[in-house]
Design a protein around this motif. Structure first.
Motif, PDB file in Angstrom:
ATOM      1  N   ASP A 171       0.858  -1.187   0.000  1.00  0.00           N
ATOM      2  CA  ASP A 171       0.000   0.000   0.000  1.00  0.00           C
ATOM      3  C   ASP A 171       0.893   1.236   0.000  1.00  0.00           C
ATOM      4  N   LYS A 172       1.430   1.538  -1.173  1.00  0.00           N
ATOM      5  CA  LYS A 172       2.418   2.614  -1.293  1.00  0.00           C
ATOM      6  C   LYS A 172       1.838   3.966  -0.914  1.00  0.00           C
ATOM      7  N   GLU A 173       0.575   4.187  -1.252  1.00  0.00           N
ATOM      8  CA  GLU A 173      -0.053   5.482  -0.957  1.00  0.00           C
ATOM      9  C   GLU A 173      -0.044   5.792   0.533  1.00  0.00           C
ATOM     10  N   ASN A 174      -0.122   4.749   1.351  1.00  0.00           N
ATOM     11  CA  ASN A 174      -0.127   4.942   2.801  1.00  0.00           C
ATOM     12  C   ASN A 174       1.189   4.498   3.450  1.00  0.00           C
ATOM     13  N   ASN A 175       2.211   4.249   2.621  1.00  0.00           N
ATOM     14  CA  ASN A 175       3.556   3.947   3.113  1.00  0.00           C
ATOM     15  C   ASN A 175       3.554   2.785   4.101  1.00  0.00           C
ATOM     16  N   ARG A 176       2.909   1.684   3.694  1.00  0.00           N
ATOM     17  CA  ARG A 176       2.778   0.542   4.607  1.00  0.00           C
ATOM     18  C   ARG A 176       2.568  -0.738   3.816  1.00  0.00           C
ATOM     19  N   LYS A 177       2.729  -1.850   4.483  1.00  0.00           N
ATOM     20  CA  LYS A 177       2.275  -3.137   3.994  1.00  0.00           C
ATOM     21  C   LYS A 177       1.033  -3.508   4.791  1.00  0.00           C
ATOM     22  N   LEU A 178      -0.057  -3.763   4.105  1.00  0.00           N
ATOM     23  CA  LEU A 178      -1.265  -4.227   4.775  1.00  0.00           C
ATOM     24  C   LEU A 178      -1.264  -5.742   4.758  1.00  0.00           C
ATOM     25  N   ILE A 179      -1.430  -6.347   5.916  1.00  0.00           N
ATOM     26  CA  ILE A 179      -1.447  -7.798   6.030  1.00  0.00           C
ATOM     27  C   ILE A 179      -2.867  -8.260   6.322  1.00  0.00           C
ATOM     28  N   LEU A 180      -3.390  -9.109   5.446  1.00  0.00           N
ATOM     29  CA  LEU A 180      -4.682  -9.759   5.670  1.00  0.00           C
ATOM     30  C   LEU A 180      -4.432 -11.253   5.735  1.00  0.00           C
ATOM     31  N   GLU A 181      -5.000 -11.899   6.736  1.00  0.00           N
ATOM     32  CA  GLU A 181      -4.815 -13.349   6.852  1.00  0.00           C
ATOM     33  C   GLU A 181      -6.122 -14.013   7.236  1.00  0.00           C
ATOM     34  N   GLY A 182      -6.387 -15.133   6.590  1.00  0.00           N
ATOM     35  CA  GLY A 182      -7.514 -15.978   6.954  1.00  0.00           C
ATOM     36  C   GLY A 182      -7.005 -17.326   7.410  1.00  0.00           C
ATOM     37  N   PHE A 183      -7.582 -17.849   8.477  1.00  0.00           N
ATOM     38  CA  PHE A 183      -7.192 -19.188   8.929  1.00  0.00           C
ATOM     39  C   PHE A 183      -8.395 -19.906   9.516  1.00  0.00           C
ATOM     40  N   VAL A 184      -8.329 -21.222   9.481  1.00  0.00           N
ATOM     41  CA  VAL A 184      -9.463 -22.054   9.881  1.00  0.00           C
ATOM     42  C   VAL A 184      -9.019 -23.053  10.938  1.00  0.00           C
ATOM     43  N   PHE A 185      -9.873 -23.230  11.939  1.00  0.00           N
ATOM     44  CA  PHE A 185      -9.732 -24.334  12.884  1.00  0.00           C
ATOM     45  C   PHE A 185     -10.985 -25.185  12.768  1.00  0.00           C
ATOM     46  N   ALA A 186     -10.829 -26.403  12.267  1.00  0.00           N
ATOM     47  CA  ALA A 186     -11.965 -27.308  12.062  1.00  0.00           C
ATOM     48  C   ALA A 186     -11.438 -28.734  12.041  1.00  0.00           C
ATOM     49  N   PRO A 187     -11.226 -29.337  13.202  1.00  0.00           N
ATOM     50  CA  PRO A 187     -10.631 -30.681  13.264  1.00  0.00           C
ATOM     51  C   PRO A 187     -11.459 -31.719  12.505  1.00  0.00           C
ATOM     52  N   ALA A 188     -10.769 -32.620  11.819  1.00  0.00           N
ATOM     53  CA  ALA A 188     -11.389 -33.744  11.115  1.00  0.00           C
ATOM     54  C   ALA A 188     -12.477 -33.293  10.140  1.00  0.00           C
ATOM     55  N   THR A 189     -12.266 -32.126   9.521  1.00  0.00           N
ATOM     56  CA  THR A 189     -13.247 -31.564   8.594  1.00  0.00           C
ATOM     57  C   THR A 189     -12.531 -31.066   7.346  1.00  0.00           C
TER      58      THR A 189
END
Length: 334
Positions: A291-309
């Motif tokens: 995100d150069k306009e805001n002089n930053r790196k934006l980090i988006l992360e998705g993660f799942v917890f779903a045993p045996a699925t």
């Protein structure tokens, strides 16, 4: 005078035909099909030959970054004579046949909308197989983009209206209303939803613009970043004498790919998370957006917890949400 009238008539007729062609999609039925499903239209003999093997090798290969093998697509094969009526309204179709032509191309909205139909023809099995292998990366990307757009359209029906992402990072995403903001810090937002056997999660934070300067240490820097965020914010059950928090699985090096998110350069990271002091694990997908306009790196992360699925479709939903991100324009950037 008659010639002028005839020319005018032909011009109007041509315009009328063009308008009808442009508006063809307006009269098509809505496409159908479950998430990440692919209808393969091919004769049984070809499907049971090395042609079918080539299709399965490419389209049912294991999706990357999951805790166990799950196919890229759930494939249904039908012969050409059955591909009629409402079956033709399937959103993602791969049409394969032996023909007098040797061609391969992607068509849009042939029988329904939105729809992608990948057409592969060859004069013999060898040509068909060559076309399958050559077009697979492009076709898979097209089918996936279609699924992402369909998912984002479904989200639009009932969106989460919380302002945490806007207030903290000046961004917005199409997040279904079933998700809720669970935690807010100065540079961290955690949004999640409960599922039958666990939960689905999205986190957002920023890093300085000059982070990740060396390509040679990029993967290691990503792991250090994720592990430090886990240590700060994503704690697990108490384990006597140990600091239990989310880390990147030590035995699995994440996959890293170049990407583009909201028209900005990004890195896509797929891998497995685990807890540092307790046997829990699951898949994650991270976008590091420049995100150069805001002089930053934006980090988006998705993660799942779903045993045996199975988790493929859960991760796909998170991907569709994160790819919907939009950067709000600051007054000083107008």
């Amino acid at each position: 005078m008659k010639k002028r009238i005839s020319l005018c008539f032909l011009a109007i007729l041509g315009l009328s035909i063009a308008c009808k062609e442009d508006g063809k999609a307006d009269y098509l039925p809505e496409s159908v099909g479950a998430m990440n499903t692919l209808t393969v239209v091919i004769d049984n003999d070809l499907w049971n030959s090395n042609v079918g093997d080539a299709i399965r090798e490419n389209y049912t290969a294991a999706a990357q970054g999951l805790t166990w093998d799950e196919a890229l697509f759930s494939v249904t094969q039908i012969p050409q004579q059955i591909f009629t009526g409402s079956i033709r309204n399937t959103s993602s179709v791969l049409y394969v046949m032996e023909d007098t032509l040797n061609v391969a191309h992607m068509k849009s909205n042939m029988y329904a909308k939105p729809q992608k139909v990948g057409v592969i023809k060859g004069r013999n099995k060898e040509e068909i197989i060559a076309n399958i292998k050559k077009t697979a990366p492009e076709f898979i990307a097209d089918f996936k983009a279609l699924e992402i757009a369909k998912a984002q359209k479904r989200f639009q029906k009932s969106l989460n209206k919380e302002k945490a992402l806007e207030d903290k990072f000046n961004i917005s995403m199409k997040i279904p209303s079933i998700y809720r903001v669970g935690r807010e810090e100065d540079n961290f937002v955690w949004i999640d939803r409960q599922i039958q056997k666990g939960n689905m999660n999205i986190i957002a934070y920023t890093m300085p613009w000059d982070s990740f300067q060396k390509d040679s240490t990029f993967s290691q820097d990503i792991i250090r970043m994720r592990d430090s965020i886990g240590n700060l914010y994503i704690k697990g059950n108490d384990v006597a004498g140990k600091n239990n928090h989310m880390i990147t699985e030590k035995a699995f090096t994440p996959y890293v790919f170049p990407a583009e998110v909201s028209s900005k350069k990004a890195a896509e990271v797929r891998g497995i998370w685990e807890m540092s002091a307790y046997p829990m694990a699951g898949p994650f997908l991270t976008y590091i957006i420049s995100d150069k306009e805001n002089n930053r790196k934006l980090i988006l992360e998705g993660f799942v917890f779903a045993p045996a699925t199975k988790k493929r479709d859960y991760m796909f939903e998170l991907e569709a949400i994160m790819k919907s991100v939009r950067f709000n324009v600051n007054e000083q950037n107008k």
